[in-house]
Design a protein around this motif. Structure first.
Motif, PDB file in Angstrom:
ATOM      1  N   LEU A  71      34.378  27.822  34.319  1.00  0.00           N
ATOM      2  CA  LEU A  71      34.847  27.842  35.705  1.00  0.00           C
ATOM      3  C   LEU A  71      33.896  28.662  36.552  1.00  0.00           C
ATOM      4  O   LEU A  71      33.512  29.764  36.175  1.00  0.00           O
ATOM      5  CB  LEU A  71      36.257  28.457  35.742  1.00  0.00           C
ATOM      6  CG  LEU A  71      36.870  28.777  37.098  1.00  0.00           C
ATOM      7  CD1 LEU A  71      37.139  27.506  37.880  1.00  0.00           C
ATOM      8  CD2 LEU A  71      38.165  29.557  36.894  1.00  0.00           C
ATOM      9  N   HIS A  73      32.674  29.601  40.869  1.00  0.00           N
ATOM     10  CA  HIS A  73      33.025  29.596  42.292  1.00  0.00           C
ATOM     11  C   HIS A  73      31.750  29.832  43.093  1.00  0.00           C
ATOM     12  O   HIS A  73      30.929  30.672  42.727  1.00  0.00           O
ATOM     13  CB  HIS A  73      34.052  30.691  42.588  1.00  0.00           C
ATOM     14  CG  HIS A  73      34.559  30.669  43.991  1.00  0.00           C
ATOM     15  ND1 HIS A  73      35.575  29.840  44.387  1.00  0.00           N
ATOM     16  CD2 HIS A  73      34.182  31.359  45.078  1.00  0.00           C
ATOM     17  CE1 HIS A  73      35.807  30.020  45.676  1.00  0.00           C
ATOM     18  NE2 HIS A  73      34.973  30.954  46.122  1.00  0.00           N
ATOM     19  N   SER A  86      35.079  25.594  44.168  1.00  0.00           N
ATOM     20  CA  SER A  86      35.356  26.004  42.794  1.00  0.00           C
ATOM     21  C   SER A  86      35.097  24.791  41.917  1.00  0.00           C
ATOM     22  O   SER A  86      35.437  23.665  42.289  1.00  0.00           O
ATOM     23  CB  SER A  86      36.807  26.456  42.627  1.00  0.00           C
ATOM     24  OG  SER A  86      37.034  27.653  43.324  1.00  0.00           O
ATOM     25  N   SER A 129      41.325  29.809  40.828  1.00  0.00           N
ATOM     26  CA  SER A 129      40.004  30.300  41.230  1.00  0.00           C
ATOM     27  C   SER A 129      39.951  30.509  42.750  1.00  0.00           C
ATOM     28  O   SER A 129      39.463  31.539  43.220  1.00  0.00           O
ATOM     29  CB  SER A 129      38.920  29.316  40.798  1.00  0.00           C
ATOM     30  OG  SER A 129      37.667  29.707  41.305  1.00  0.00           O
TER      31      SER A 129
END
Length: 137
Positions: A71, A73, A86, A129
């Motif tokens: 993950l 951002h 994100s 996120s």
């Protein structure tokens, strides 16, 4: 082209309706100029998104529904508060999903666009996120 005139209280109003053709279809005109360029621009993303050239946080390794993901951002340089992305990658890197968030002109809300058709677990990761990177919104 159709032209229609109406008289109301002595004033003459002219209504002009134009169409590409009464027999045209979207799949046809979307391939012809000037519509082709406008259609392409509608589907394009800002350069900082398309080229992955934004201000970024370190990648996190996360798990959801027993599956592993990466993950990240990112935001638009010099405008992080209003333009953010994100992204979740599958563990093997073969799939990705995103959440593009752009603040409204009034500065009060974000317009959010999901990318890549995430399932509920991935969508939850994307929303988490976003929330983590926007604690005041």
């Amino acid at each position: 082209m159709r032209t229609m005139g109406f008289s109301k209280s002595g004033a003459f109003l002219l209504l002009v309706a134009t169409t590409a053709s009464a027999e045209s279809y979207l799949y046809e005109i979307a391939k012809q100029e000037p519509y082709k360029t406008a259609y392409k621009e509608m589907l394009s993303f800002p350069e900082w998104v398309s080229n992955a050239q934004g201000t970024s946080t370190p990648i996190e390794r996360v798990t959801a529904d027993g599956k592993r993901y990466m993950l990240g951002h990112m935001c638009k340089p010099h405008d992080c508060a209003d333009h953010q992305l994100s992204v979740v990658f599958s563990a093997d890197g073969k799939q990705s999903w995103g959440l593009l968030a752009t603040r409204s002109a009034d500065g009060k809300t974000f317009y959010k666009q999901l990318l890549g058709h995430p399932d509920r677990a991935v969508e939850a990761l994307l929303n988490t996120s976003f929330a983590d990177n926007n604690p005041e919104d």
